[in-house]
Design an enzyme around this catalytic site. Structure first.
Site, PDB file in Angstrom:
ATOM      1  NE  ARG A   1      -1.861   1.952   3.459  1.00  9.21           N
ATOM      2  CZ  ARG A   1      -1.712   1.869   4.784  1.00  9.21           C
ATOM      3  NH1 ARG A   1      -2.287   0.893   5.463  1.00  9.21           N
ATOM      4  NH2 ARG A   1      -0.994   2.755   5.446  1.00  9.21           N
TER       5      ARG A   1
ATOM      6  CG  HIS B   1      -6.322   2.522   6.031  1.00  6.85           C
ATOM      7  ND1 HIS B   1      -6.449   1.258   5.497  1.00  6.85           N
ATOM      8  CD2 HIS B   1      -7.536   2.836   6.554  1.00  6.85           C
ATOM      9  CE1 HIS B   1      -7.690   0.834   5.698  1.00  6.85           C
ATOM     10  NE2 HIS B   1      -8.361   1.760   6.334  1.00  6.85           N
TER      11      HIS B   1
ATOM     12  CE1 TYR C   1       0.592   2.756   8.955  1.00  7.68           C
ATOM     13  CE2 TYR C   1      -0.648   4.419  10.167  1.00  7.68           C
ATOM     14  CZ  TYR C   1      -0.484   3.623   9.046  1.00  7.68           C
ATOM     15  OH  TYR C   1      -1.393   3.694   8.024  1.00  7.68           O
TER      16      TYR C   1
HETATM   17  C1  TPP Z   1     -15.096  -5.614  10.825  1.00  8.91           C
HETATM   18  C2  TPP Z   1     -14.292  -4.372  10.653  1.00  8.91           C
HETATM   19  N1  TPP Z   1     -13.447  -3.993  11.623  1.00  8.91           N
HETATM   20  C3  TPP Z   1     -12.713  -2.871  11.501  1.00  8.91           C
HETATM   21  C4  TPP Z   1     -12.820  -2.104  10.386  1.00  8.91           C
HETATM   22  C5  TPP Z   1     -12.015  -0.814  10.253  1.00  8.91           C
HETATM   23  N2  TPP Z   1     -10.987  -1.013   9.227  1.00  8.91           N
HETATM   24  C6  TPP Z   1     -11.179  -0.574   7.973  1.00  8.91           C
HETATM   25  S1  TPP Z   1      -9.953  -1.035   6.953  1.00  8.91           S
HETATM   26  C7  TPP Z   1      -9.114  -1.805   8.189  1.00  8.91           C
HETATM   27  C8  TPP Z   1      -7.817  -2.485   7.889  1.00  8.91           C
HETATM   28  C9  TPP Z   1      -7.958  -3.499   6.817  1.00  8.91           C
HETATM   29  O1  TPP Z   1      -6.717  -4.006   6.441  1.00  8.91           O
HETATM   30  P1  TPP Z   1      -6.572  -5.057   5.277  1.00  8.91           P
HETATM   31  O2  TPP Z   1      -7.570  -6.139   5.426  1.00  8.91           O
HETATM   32  O3  TPP Z   1      -5.149  -5.467   5.224  1.00  8.91           O
HETATM   33  O4  TPP Z   1      -6.957  -4.250   3.950  1.00  8.91           O
HETATM   34  P2  TPP Z   1      -6.271  -2.940   3.369  1.00  8.91           P
HETATM   35  O5  TPP Z   1      -6.960  -1.776   3.983  1.00  8.91           O
HETATM   36  O6  TPP Z   1      -4.833  -2.998   3.670  1.00  8.91           O
HETATM   37  O7  TPP Z   1      -6.530  -2.947   1.906  1.00  8.91           O
HETATM   38  C10 TPP Z   1      -9.810  -1.693   9.389  1.00  8.91           C
HETATM   39  C11 TPP Z   1      -9.346  -2.218  10.678  1.00  8.91           C
HETATM   40  C12 TPP Z   1     -13.719  -2.515   9.383  1.00  8.91           C
HETATM   41  N3  TPP Z   1     -13.892  -1.821   8.253  1.00  8.91           N
HETATM   42  N4  TPP Z   1     -14.435  -3.655   9.533  1.00  8.91           N
END
Ligand code: TPP
Ligand code: MG
Lengths: 366, 324
Positions: A261, A265, A274
């Site tokens: 990425r 985020h 971080y």
């Molecule tokens: C069930 C849930 N918990 C927390 C969140 C908040 N949240 C949004 S994105 C994220 C991180 C996701 O990381 P990843 O699965 O690696 O996908 P990326 O964003 O890196 O594409 C979090 C914790 C959410 N959207 N859904």
């Protein structure tokens, strides 16, 4: 004691960071699309468009014209490569970051902007009517893909479902449930893990002790494979193989794409809190666009002039989409009541009338 | 004394309790290194170490379940669920275990857990980030639900929640995380749970609300005061169990009741308050109870959010209706 189970995880990569074939590659194993110049250029062009759109979307957010937006920079090969392997009649269950996936599938840029601009109608895709909407609650979509695949299996249709999930998402119980049922039922589904190393501020090392995410498939009794997610050729090839297996009735596959990425985020995040700039710089050295462009230039399918003129074309397309988006009126207050039920209860209809009156009253207040 | 925002007050209470009680731990997604996506736990990992301020993998059911295990064995976990719309995977653990363990084991094992989560919308967030589904949790026996409405109450109520021997769902009104600064003395003094707070006295109408809606409610009270109508504004603060006494006393004085909440109307906490007053204060009422709430729709995305959150104008109209 005897060994009762063993596994290994294959890793697929064709191109190095400079767009050259890996030294010991057997070129006869190249997939057929790799011999199709038109298709190669088409995919690369989409990657360019996606990067340009992504940059524009971030700008729109910064200037207050778009809501929170999840940048896709760095994911172009992982997104376009997998999307290009799918057939139109297959079904995807995408997550928020799959900008390039949606664009390849035919979701219009103005629709993407509408959704991230805070208007539900952005989910009413004009061209991809059977795909699932953007999914935000992490990992939930994996079961939707499994369910869709179940429907295809029951009706004996030669279709597949593909669920996107991030590295962080693989920690949710739902992901294991989805792989498990897909294995039991031999469903035509692919769980496509886009491992970009970070889940907001959580690095992969704090997400799992597993050496790969692909190996999470093993416990569900299904194959898992890892691919260089910055290598367009490898991504499309691996997804094509997994789809072919599924269409032959051989069941699900987990594909883990290794990418990074490159952006925050979301536009609400500040990744410099971080992770080190050094790490990000390293990632820019192996990002997917440069690699594919170098490859095409070596094949003499692309050059600087084409790059410049295509980028110009992209800006025009994007500007048109942005104008369309900005000209879209705010939905009427009644929009939140619409589509809640096929048969809305009277009490809700009364509230809808009340909301219209309240909204006008607020307008008068200025 | 420091002038702090509501979110800084939460951070302060956290830090106070962690430095005075070694059994308190904080856990959740992005709470350590990043200090939480809203920065509620900023700096805590640096101060108390990664063993006590724990960045967890991404799984809400895991977080809640861990809390049950930790609490039953002597820790006091304070967990963050990143947004209320993502709390659902944790519900099985909260409903079937956290809130029941004391009862099931006849007091042998208990669950002194705090689950903190942002509450409500109005800040142009993406889908699922603006939920206020407190009534789902108020329905759960054995669970307290708390929602502060100012920096001082956030500080005092969070301390109380951590010290409470039973589980507390602590709802943090996102819209006012940084709305105003207030003098809060970092002295470790908790406020009582299970009581309402009278924010403003008035004799004409009782208005009960909580969380971020206290802002619109107080503005409405200001506007009405200019018209000679004096509203008694009560911050419910503990949503479950409800402090019926304070509300009934106020209604006995004013004869009128308006309930304001951001959550959807149907089976909202407002319905419980109305029922309590109907059961115990009906003869004090001089006019039908009014509710000003979110509509029975999904919280709309950003472009219509403004139309969903109850406005000052709607509250003013409701109060006037009780007086007409
Ligand atoms: C069930 C849930 N918990 C927390 C969140 C908040 N949240 C949004 S994105 C994220 C991180 C996701 O990381 P990843 O699965 O690696 O996908 P990326 O964003 O890196 O594409 C979090 C914790 C959410 N959207 N859904
Ligand atoms: Mg990730």
């Amino acid at each position: 004691m005897n060994t009762t189970a063993q596994f290994d995880i294959q890793y697929c990569q064709y191109l190095d960071a400079d767009g050259r074939f890996l030294p010991d590659l057997d070129l006869s194993t190249l997939p057929s699309f790799a011999h199709d110049p038109i298709e190669l250029v088409r995919m690369y062009k989409m990657m360019v468009l996606v990067r340009a759109f992504d940059t524009k979307a971030i700008n729109l957010q910064r200037t207050g014209k778009l809501g929170t937006y999840p940048p896709a920079a760095g994911h172009e090969a992982a997104q376009v490569g997998a999307a290009a392997a799918l057939n139109a009649e297959d079904v995807i269950a995408p997550v928020y970051r799959e900008i390039g996936t949606q664009m390849w599938r035919g979701v219009r840029m103005a629709e993407i902007l509408r959704y991230w601009g805070g208007d539900e109608s952005g989910n009413d895709f004009i061209n991809t009517r059977h795909d699932f909407p953007w999914c935000v609650p992490i990992a939930t979509q994996t079961l939707h893909a499994a369910g869709a695949a179940f429907a295809f299996k029951i009706r004996n249709e030669p279709r597949c479902a593909l669920a996107y999930i991030g590295d962080g998402g693989t920690s949710e119980g739902t992901f294991y449930e989805a792989m498990n049922v897909a294995g039991v039922q031999q469903l035509p589904v692919i769980f496509y893990v886009v491992n970009n190393r970070w889940a907001i501020s959580t690095p992969l090392s704090q997400q799992t002790a597993a050496h790969t995410l692909a190996q999470k498939a093993i416990a569900a009794g299904i194959p898992g494979i890892q691919v260089d997610g910055n290598d367009l050729l490898a991504v499309r090839h691996v997804i094509e193989q997994a789809l072919a297996r599924a269409r032959r009735g051989e069941g699900p596959t987990v594909v883990e794409a290794l990418t990074y990425r490159l952006s925050d985020h979301t536009t609400a995040d500040d990744a410099s809190r971080y992770r080190s700039t050094h790490e990000v710089e390293q990632a820019w050295n192996i990002e997917p666009m440069k690699r594919m462009r170098a490859y095409l230039e070596r094949l003499q399918l692309w050059d600087d002039v084409q790059e410049q003129s295509y980028k110009h074309e992209c800006s025009q397309q994007i500007e048109a989409a942005v104008s369309e988006y900005l000209a879209t009126p705010t939905p009427p207050v009644t929009a939140m009541f619409d589509y809640l039920f096929a048969h809305p209860p009277q009490r809700l209809l009364d509230q809808r009338d009340q909301a219209m009156m309240n909204s006008r009253a607020t307008d008068n207040h200025g | 004394m420091a002038k702090v925002t509501l979110i800084e007050a939460i951070n302060m209470a956290h830090a106070w309790e962690m430095s005075h009680d070694a059994s308190v731990v904080a856990l959740g997604q992005d709470v350590g290194r990043n200090g939480g996506v809203f920065r509620a736990t900023q700096g805590l990992q640096k101060t108390f170490g990664a063993d006590r301020v724990i960045d967890t993998p991404l799984a809400e059911g895991m977080i809640a379940g861990l809390c049950v295990g930790m609490a039953a064995q002597g820790l006091k976990p304070v967990a963050e669920i990143q947004f209320m719309g993502f709390i659902y995977p944790a519900m099985d653990q909260i409903v079937n275990h956290m809130s029941r363990l004391r009862n099931r084991t006849r007091g042998r094992l208990t669950c002194p857990v705090v689950i903190r989560t942002p509450h409500g919308g109005g800040i142009h967030s993406p889908e699922h980030h603006s939920e206020s589904v407190e009534s789902m949790f108020c329905h759960v026996p054995g669970l307290r639900v708390v929602c502060p409405s100012s920096p001082a109450r956030a500080y005092g109520l969070l301390l109380a929640a951590i010290r409470e021997p039973d589980p507390v769902l602590f709802l943090e009104p996102v819209r006012i995380y940084r709305y105003a600064r207030q003098d809060v003395e970092d002295n470790g003094e908790a406020l009582p749970l299970d009581v309402c707070y009278v924010l403003r006295e008035g004799g004409d109408c009782t208005l009960v609300t909580w969380g971020a809606m206290t802002v619109e409610s107080l503005k409405a009270a200001d506007e009405l005061a200019k018209q000679g109508i004096y509203v008694e504004v009560i911050d419910l603060a503990t949503l479950s169990p409800i402090d019926a006494e304070t509300i009934l006393e106020s209604v006995a004085k004013t004869g009128r009741l308006v309930i304001v909440h951001e959550a959807a109307r149907n089976v909202g906490v407002g319905a419980e308050i109305a029922a309590i007053v109907a059961e115990h204060g009906l003869y004090d009422l001089e006019a039908p109870i009014q509710r000003v709430t979110g509509y029975d729709t999904i919280v709309p995305l950003a472009r219509l959010e403004h139309d969903y959150v109850p406005s000052v104008a709607r509250i003013v109209t409701a109060v006037r209706t009780t007086l007409s």
